[in-house]
Design a protein around this motif. Structure first.
Motif, PDB file in Angstrom:
ATOM      1  N   ARG A   1      -4.695   1.981 -11.677  1.00 33.91           N
ATOM      2  CA  ARG A   1      -4.921   3.014 -10.668  1.00 33.91           C
ATOM      3  C   ARG A   1      -3.798   4.049 -10.694  1.00 33.91           C
ATOM      4  NH1 ARG A   1      -5.208   0.790  -4.760  1.00 33.91           N
ATOM      5  NH2 ARG A   1      -7.185  -0.095  -5.545  1.00 33.91           N
TER       6      ARG A   1
ATOM      7  N   LEU B   1      -3.528  -2.237 -10.066  1.00 33.67           N
ATOM      8  CA  LEU B   1      -2.752  -1.167  -9.457  1.00 33.67           C
ATOM      9  C   LEU B   1      -2.017  -0.332 -10.507  1.00 33.67           C
ATOM     10  CD1 LEU B   1      -1.381  -2.967  -6.287  1.00 33.67           C
ATOM     11  CD2 LEU B   1      -3.383  -1.499  -6.523  1.00 33.67           C
TER      12      LEU B   1
ATOM     13  N   THR C   1       0.815  -1.208   0.000  1.00 33.61           N
ATOM     14  CA  THR C   1       0.000   0.000   0.000  1.00 33.61           C
ATOM     15  C   THR C   1       0.852   1.262   0.000  1.00 33.61           C
ATOM     16  OG1 THR C   1      -1.718  -1.167   1.232  1.00 33.61           O
ATOM     17  CG2 THR C   1      -1.868   1.226   1.174  1.00 33.61           C
TER      18      THR C   1
ATOM     19  N   MET D   1       2.580   3.142  -3.724  1.00 31.81           N
ATOM     20  CA  MET D   1       2.105   1.749  -3.758  1.00 31.81           C
ATOM     21  C   MET D   1       2.901   0.923  -4.748  1.00 31.81           C
ATOM     22  SD  MET D   1      -1.439   2.134  -5.919  1.00 31.81           S
ATOM     23  CE  MET D   1      -1.407   2.690  -7.636  1.00 31.81           C
TER      24      MET D   1
ATOM     25  N   LEU E   1       3.415  -1.739  -7.685  1.00 33.03           N
ATOM     26  CA  LEU E   1       2.646  -2.063  -8.897  1.00 33.03           C
ATOM     27  C   LEU E   1       2.617  -3.573  -9.095  1.00 33.03           C
ATOM     28  CD1 LEU E   1       4.166   0.717 -11.165  1.00 33.03           C
ATOM     29  CD2 LEU E   1       2.136   0.848  -9.699  1.00 33.03           C
TER      30      LEU E   1
END
Length: 269
Positions: free
Chosen positions: A232, A229, A82, A222, A224
């Motif tokens: 995002r 992700l 995260t 964060m 990958l």
């Protein structure tokens, strides 16, 4: 009798139909957030002590047994993906070792000396923090661990769901979330577990924000680790730079994180 072991407010559960069971569980769950709210000041005081220590190189240890230990491991394991932090910044330790994550280890929680031995496998420094997690507040593994941490000069806190327990007495910053009797008497994986998870969310999220691991409201560091992700992260870069999707994705994959990609973009423009 402790609150967590008190009889359920409901009886004859096996005679309830499914909608009634769900409604009654939900009624009990509604109480959890309010119980956490009552402890916001205590949570804030502990977090305020953790942050400067971690800035000096300290780490955050969670120790617990059973459900409590698993929740600590869950919170710790989510911090690297995260927030892009090293795996040894937040460390979850469970009585009985990794095997106990999935299966109970007999008598593992009854050894008051083992938690400190487990912590010492990672080494420790004066800026570390140890948070003991135990719904009952009486788990020997956890109490022994925080006492040893105190003796070594570390910061200690706890998350428990009973008042004035041996665990709370053993730490410098106790958090006591009193959620009341469980729907199934003594089943602390329910309300107590939910309360512990909410408090852990607050601790790790606030610490990471204050350590600079969030920008605006985004997880700019964060990892990958999957396509979702990457999508995002691409969207974050598009919003921050005005780039089209293809350019944003190319920049993300080149630099490996949203933060690095955005910084590189603005350094060149």
């Amino acid at each position: 009798m402790s609150t967590t072991e008190s009889p359920s407010l409901y009886d004859n559960l096996e005679q309830m139909d499914i909608p009634s069971l769900l409604q009654n569980i939900n009624e009990e769950d509604k109480k959890v957030a309010f119980a956490v709210e009552d402890q916001l000041d205590a949570i804030a005081k502990l977090i305020a002590e953790i942050i400067p220590r971690m800035k000096k190189g300290g780490r955050l240890f969670y120790i617990g047994a059973g459900t409590s230990g698993r929740l600590g491991i869950l919170d710790a394991s989510e911090c690297p993906p995260t927030y892009g932090v090293p795996h040894d910044w937040v460390i979850g330790i469970i009585a009985g070792g990794d095997y106990a994550i999935r299966k109970a280890v007999e008598n593992a929680e009854d050894n008051p000396d083992q938690a400190w031995k487990d912590i010492n496998e990672f080494g420790f420094n004066e800026n570390d923090t140890v948070i003991g997690i135990a719904a009952s507040g009486t788990t020997p593994y956890v109490i022994g661990g925080v006492k040893a941490a105190n003796n070594a000069g570390l910061l200690t806190g706890c998350i428990t769901c009973n008042l004035n327990t041996p665990l709370s007495a053993a730490v410098k910053f106790p958090i006591q979330v009193i959620v009341g009797p469980e729907f199934v008497t003594g089943s602390t994986r329910m309300k107590a577990g939910t309360a512990q998870k909410l408090v852990l969310n607050m601790i790790s999220t606030t610490v990471m924000i204050k350590l600079g691991r969030v920008k605006g409201n985004k997880m700019v560091d964060m990892q990958l680790s999957n396509k979702k992700l990457v999508v995002r992260g691409t969207r974050m870069i598009m919003e921050s730079t005005g780039l089209e999707e293809s350019g944003a994705k190319e920049l993300l994959l080149q630099y490996g994180s949203v933060r690095a990609a955005v910084e590189a973009f603005y350094s060149k423009n």
